[in-house]
Design a protein around this motif. Structure first.
Motif, PDB file in Angstrom:
ATOM      1  N   ASP A 143      13.228  92.478  56.971  1.00 24.81           N
ATOM      2  CA  ASP A 143      11.738  93.210  56.501  1.00 24.81           C
ATOM      3  C   ASP A 143      10.567  92.529  56.565  1.00 24.81           C
ATOM      4  O   ASP A 143       9.538  93.033  55.938  1.00 24.81           O
ATOM      5  CB  ASP A 143      12.125  94.146  55.237  1.00 24.81           C
ATOM      6  N   GLY A 144      10.693  91.186  56.994  1.00 24.48           N
ATOM      7  CA  GLY A 144       9.428  90.355  56.653  1.00 24.48           C
ATOM      8  C   GLY A 144       9.296  89.921  55.309  1.00 24.48           C
ATOM      9  O   GLY A 144       8.379  88.689  55.075  1.00 24.48           O
ATOM     10  N   SER A 145      10.179  89.985  54.341  1.00 20.01           N
ATOM     11  CA  SER A 145       9.775  89.394  52.921  1.00 20.01           C
ATOM     12  C   SER A 145      10.466  88.113  52.785  1.00 20.01           C
ATOM     13  O   SER A 145      11.535  87.836  53.838  1.00 20.01           O
ATOM     14  CB  SER A 145      10.442  90.479  51.900  1.00 20.01           C
ATOM     15  N   ARG A 146      10.069  87.224  51.981  1.00 19.32           N
ATOM     16  CA  ARG A 146      10.469  86.010  51.903  1.00 19.32           C
ATOM     17  C   ARG A 146      11.433  85.854  50.845  1.00 19.32           C
ATOM     18  O   ARG A 146      11.188  86.107  49.653  1.00 19.32           O
ATOM     19  CB  ARG A 146       9.346  84.946  51.568  1.00 19.32           C
ATOM     20  N   HIS A 147      12.589  85.433  51.055  1.00 17.94           N
ATOM     21  CA  HIS A 147      13.934  85.427  49.985  1.00 17.94           C
ATOM     22  C   HIS A 147      13.946  83.924  49.480  1.00 17.94           C
ATOM     23  O   HIS A 147      13.867  83.064  50.381  1.00 17.94           O
ATOM     24  CB  HIS A 147      15.182  85.723  50.654  1.00 17.94           C
ATOM     25  N   PRO A 148      13.784  83.663  48.043  1.00 19.74           N
ATOM     26  CA  PRO A 148      13.996  82.266  47.574  1.00 19.74           C
ATOM     27  C   PRO A 148      15.337  81.681  48.456  1.00 19.74           C
ATOM     28  O   PRO A 148      16.172  82.390  48.177  1.00 19.74           O
ATOM     29  CB  PRO A 148      14.082  82.314  46.283  1.00 19.74           C
ATOM     30  N   SER A 149      14.840  80.332  48.906  1.00 18.18           N
ATOM     31  CA  SER A 149      16.294  79.812  49.619  1.00 18.18           C
ATOM     32  C   SER A 149      15.782  78.164  49.835  1.00 18.18           C
ATOM     33  O   SER A 149      15.296  77.757  48.897  1.00 18.18           O
ATOM     34  CB  SER A 149      16.449  80.179  51.068  1.00 18.18           C
ATOM     35  N   GLY A 150      16.267  77.547  50.606  1.00 15.64           N
ATOM     36  CA  GLY A 150      16.169  75.992  50.865  1.00 15.64           C
ATOM     37  C   GLY A 150      17.581  75.579  51.287  1.00 15.64           C
ATOM     38  O   GLY A 150      18.332  76.220  52.107  1.00 15.64           O
ATOM     39  N   TYR A 151      17.648  74.295  50.757  1.00 16.66           N
ATOM     40  CA  TYR A 151      19.149  73.760  51.167  1.00 16.66           C
ATOM     41  C   TYR A 151      19.971  74.079  50.046  1.00 16.66           C
ATOM     42  O   TYR A 151      19.862  74.583  49.024  1.00 16.66           O
ATOM     43  CB  TYR A 151      19.027  72.252  51.322  1.00 16.66           C
ATOM     44  N   PRO A 206      10.870  68.195  57.997  1.00 17.74           N
ATOM     45  CA  PRO A 206       9.734  68.441  58.920  1.00 17.74           C
ATOM     46  C   PRO A 206       8.351  68.179  58.338  1.00 17.74           C
ATOM     47  O   PRO A 206       8.374  68.129  56.947  1.00 17.74           O
ATOM     48  CB  PRO A 206       9.704  70.120  58.981  1.00 17.74           C
ATOM     49  N   VAL A 207       7.253  67.849  59.127  1.00 18.33           N
ATOM     50  CA  VAL A 207       6.282  67.215  58.672  1.00 18.33           C
ATOM     51  C   VAL A 207       5.695  68.600  57.671  1.00 18.33           C
ATOM     52  O   VAL A 207       5.710  69.510  57.801  1.00 18.33           O
ATOM     53  CB  VAL A 207       5.051  67.118  59.918  1.00 18.33           C
ATOM     54  N   GLY A 208       5.135  67.756  56.422  1.00 15.87           N
ATOM     55  CA  GLY A 208       4.779  68.692  55.344  1.00 15.87           C
ATOM     56  C   GLY A 208       5.635  69.544  54.599  1.00 15.87           C
ATOM     57  O   GLY A 208       5.292  70.066  53.421  1.00 15.87           O
ATOM     58  N   GLY A 209       6.775  69.252  54.833  1.00 10.53           N
ATOM     59  CA  GLY A 209       7.900  69.896  54.178  1.00 10.53           C
ATOM     60  C   GLY A 209       8.286  69.271  53.018  1.00 10.53           C
ATOM     61  O   GLY A 209       8.511  68.034  52.621  1.00 10.53           O
ATOM     62  N   MET A 210       8.767  69.987  51.888  1.00  5.88           N
ATOM     63  CA  MET A 210       9.463  69.509  50.655  1.00  5.88           C
ATOM     64  C   MET A 210      10.712  70.117  50.313  1.00  5.88           C
ATOM     65  O   MET A 210      10.636  71.217  49.920  1.00  5.88           O
ATOM     66  CB  MET A 210       8.210  69.390  49.254  1.00  5.88           C
ATOM     67  N   PRO A 211      11.690  69.421  50.569  1.00  7.78           N
ATOM     68  CA  PRO A 211      12.993  70.143  50.347  1.00  7.78           C
ATOM     69  C   PRO A 211      13.196  70.579  49.011  1.00  7.78           C
ATOM     70  O   PRO A 211      12.837  70.117  48.075  1.00  7.78           O
ATOM     71  CB  PRO A 211      14.021  69.089  50.558  1.00  7.78           C
ATOM     72  N   ALA A 212      13.722  71.812  48.920  1.00 11.01           N
ATOM     73  CA  ALA A 212      14.098  72.643  47.537  1.00 11.01           C
ATOM     74  C   ALA A 212      15.461  72.960  47.734  1.00 11.01           C
ATOM     75  O   ALA A 212      16.042  73.501  48.761  1.00 11.01           O
ATOM     76  CB  ALA A 212      13.076  73.641  47.557  1.00 11.01           C
ATOM     77  N   ALA A 251      24.148  58.001  61.857  1.00  7.18           N
ATOM     78  CA  ALA A 251      24.434  59.188  62.353  1.00  7.18           C
ATOM     79  C   ALA A 251      23.562  60.075  61.432  1.00  7.18           C
ATOM     80  O   ALA A 251      22.643  59.406  60.810  1.00  7.18           O
ATOM     81  CB  ALA A 251      25.813  59.335  61.153  1.00  7.18           C
ATOM     82  N   ILE A 252      23.533  61.323  61.827  1.00  2.00           N
ATOM     83  CA  ILE A 252      22.678  62.457  61.335  1.00  2.00           C
ATOM     84  C   ILE A 252      23.585  63.588  60.483  1.00  2.00           C
ATOM     85  O   ILE A 252      24.371  64.030  61.164  1.00  2.00           O
ATOM     86  CB  ILE A 252      21.819  63.077  62.521  1.00  2.00           C
ATOM     87  N   PHE A 253      23.369  63.688  59.406  1.00  4.27           N
ATOM     88  CA  PHE A 253      23.778  64.489  58.469  1.00  4.27           C
ATOM     89  C   PHE A 253      23.124  65.778  58.289  1.00  4.27           C
ATOM     90  O   PHE A 253      21.824  65.516  57.700  1.00  4.27           O
ATOM     91  CB  PHE A 253      24.398  63.999  57.212  1.00  4.27           C
ATOM     92  N   ILE A 254      23.341  67.042  58.474  1.00  2.00           N
ATOM     93  CA  ILE A 254      22.195  68.138  58.154  1.00  2.00           C
ATOM     94  C   ILE A 254      23.072  69.207  57.074  1.00  2.00           C
ATOM     95  O   ILE A 254      24.042  70.080  57.519  1.00  2.00           O
ATOM     96  CB  ILE A 254      22.087  68.967  59.480  1.00  2.00           C
ATOM     97  N   PRO A 255      22.819  69.131  55.933  1.00  2.00           N
ATOM     98  CA  PRO A 255      23.166  70.153  55.097  1.00  2.00           C
ATOM     99  C   PRO A 255      22.684  71.632  55.371  1.00  2.00           C
ATOM    100  O   PRO A 255      21.655  71.868  55.951  1.00  2.00           O
ATOM    101  CB  PRO A 255      22.556  69.519  53.723  1.00  2.00           C
ATOM    102  N   GLY A 256      23.514  72.596  54.886  1.00  2.10           N
ATOM    103  CA  GLY A 256      22.935  73.896  55.131  1.00  2.10           C
ATOM    104  C   GLY A 256      22.196  74.760  54.056  1.00  2.10           C
ATOM    105  O   GLY A 256      21.251  73.980  53.422  1.00  2.10           O
ATOM    106  N   GLY A 257      22.421  75.755  53.656  1.00  4.37           N
ATOM    107  CA  GLY A 257      21.617  76.693  52.983  1.00  4.37           C
ATOM    108  C   GLY A 257      20.849  77.500  54.060  1.00  4.37           C
ATOM    109  O   GLY A 257      20.694  77.322  55.408  1.00  4.37           O
ATOM    110  N   HIS A 258      20.066  78.585  53.885  1.00  2.00           N
ATOM    111  CA  HIS A 258      19.520  79.430  54.870  1.00  2.00           C
ATOM    112  C   HIS A 258      18.108  78.869  55.195  1.00  2.00           C
ATOM    113  O   HIS A 258      17.630  79.252  56.177  1.00  2.00           O
ATOM    114  CB  HIS A 258      19.096  81.100  54.242  1.00  2.00           C
ATOM    115  N   GLY A 259      17.711  77.757  54.286  1.00  2.00           N
ATOM    116  CA  GLY A 259      16.454  76.968  54.865  1.00  2.00           C
ATOM    117  C   GLY A 259      16.476  76.668  56.248  1.00  2.00           C
ATOM    118  O   GLY A 259      15.432  76.907  56.968  1.00  2.00           O
TER     119      GLY A 259
END
Length: 233
Positions: free
Chosen positions: A18-26, A50-56, A101-109
């Motif tokens: 619906d275009g709304s932003r749901h709180p998420s992250g890793y 990503p450039v300018g990103g701050m993980p939450a 190695a590259i490790f990539i955690p999930g979450g919907h972020g």
């Protein structure tokens, strides 16, 4: 000792249908448990976004009713790593040659930013060409979608992996609000998805240098398999 690049989403939301932003992250467990296992093994772990990103951390992943008795420990670990998390390396600055190695955690972020990040795409293409281990977990495989080759071919077409399944998304109550489902899109792009027989069961799939974990419970065995593989080298 080995050096690991841990790539985290740099957003604290997930855009719904619906275009709304749901709180998420890793997802907290998928950062904390592997980070702890890898560092305790003596590996160096650098955090990038990503450039300018701050993980939450996704706030849901720190709730007592979700994380259980480890909720406070997860929060404390994240607080202790605050300096690294507040100032992650920009993916554009990553020299893939520096890492094993590259490790990539999930979450919907990762569905929001990593899946479309060209800098991550470059890192993944370079890492795969060098035979370095690429290890996403849960929704982390969404990040693999960034790795598009000239002509539009997807780097991981034809590979076998696991991912947070459509069924798990449905049980989680998020499937109906998701603009796309990771299992569906990965399959449509040409990956073969192998899942555990039971939702939420820990499950790891290894296809050459591609190591993947299905859900939060899979983050521990995935990290342990990564340690074993790099220790044997």
């Amino acid at each position: 000792m080995a050096r690991i690049l841990m790539v985290l989403s740099g957003v604290d939301y997930w855009t719904l249908t619906d275009g709304s932003r749901h709180p998420s992250g890793y997802w907290a467990e998928e950062f904390v448990v592997p980070h702890r296992i890898l560092t305790q093994a003596g590996f160096t772990v650098d955090i990038a976004a990503p450039v300018g990103g701050m993980p939450a951390a996704d706030p849901v992943s720190l709730r007592d009713d979700v994380a259980g008795p480890e909720a406070d420990a997860f929060a404390a670990y994240i607080e202790a790593a605050a300096a690294e998390l507040v100032n992650p390396m920009a993916l554009s600055d990553v020299d893939t040659a520096d890492y094993d190695a590259i490790f990539i955690p999930g979450g919907h972020g990762p569905m929001e930013d990593l899946a479309h990040d060209p800098d991550l795409g470059r890192v993944l293409i370079e890492a795969d060409a060098a035979g370095k281990i690429i290890a996403p977990v849960c929704h982390g495989p969404a990040a693999l979608l960034s790795a598009n080759l000239p002509g539009g071919r997807w780097l991981f077409a034809g590979r076998t992996l696991t991912v947070f399944t459509n069924e798990e998304e449905r049980i989680n109550g998020t499937a109906d609000h998701a603009p796309w489902l990771v299992e569906t899109v990965l399959t449509a792009r040409g990956a073969t998805v192998r899942s555990a027989g039971t939702p939420w069961e820990a499950h790891v799939v290894i296809d050459g240098n591609l190591y993947s974990g299905q859900n939060p419970a899979s983050s521990k065995p995935l990290a342990e398999r990564l340690v074993a593989a790099l220790t044997d080298h």
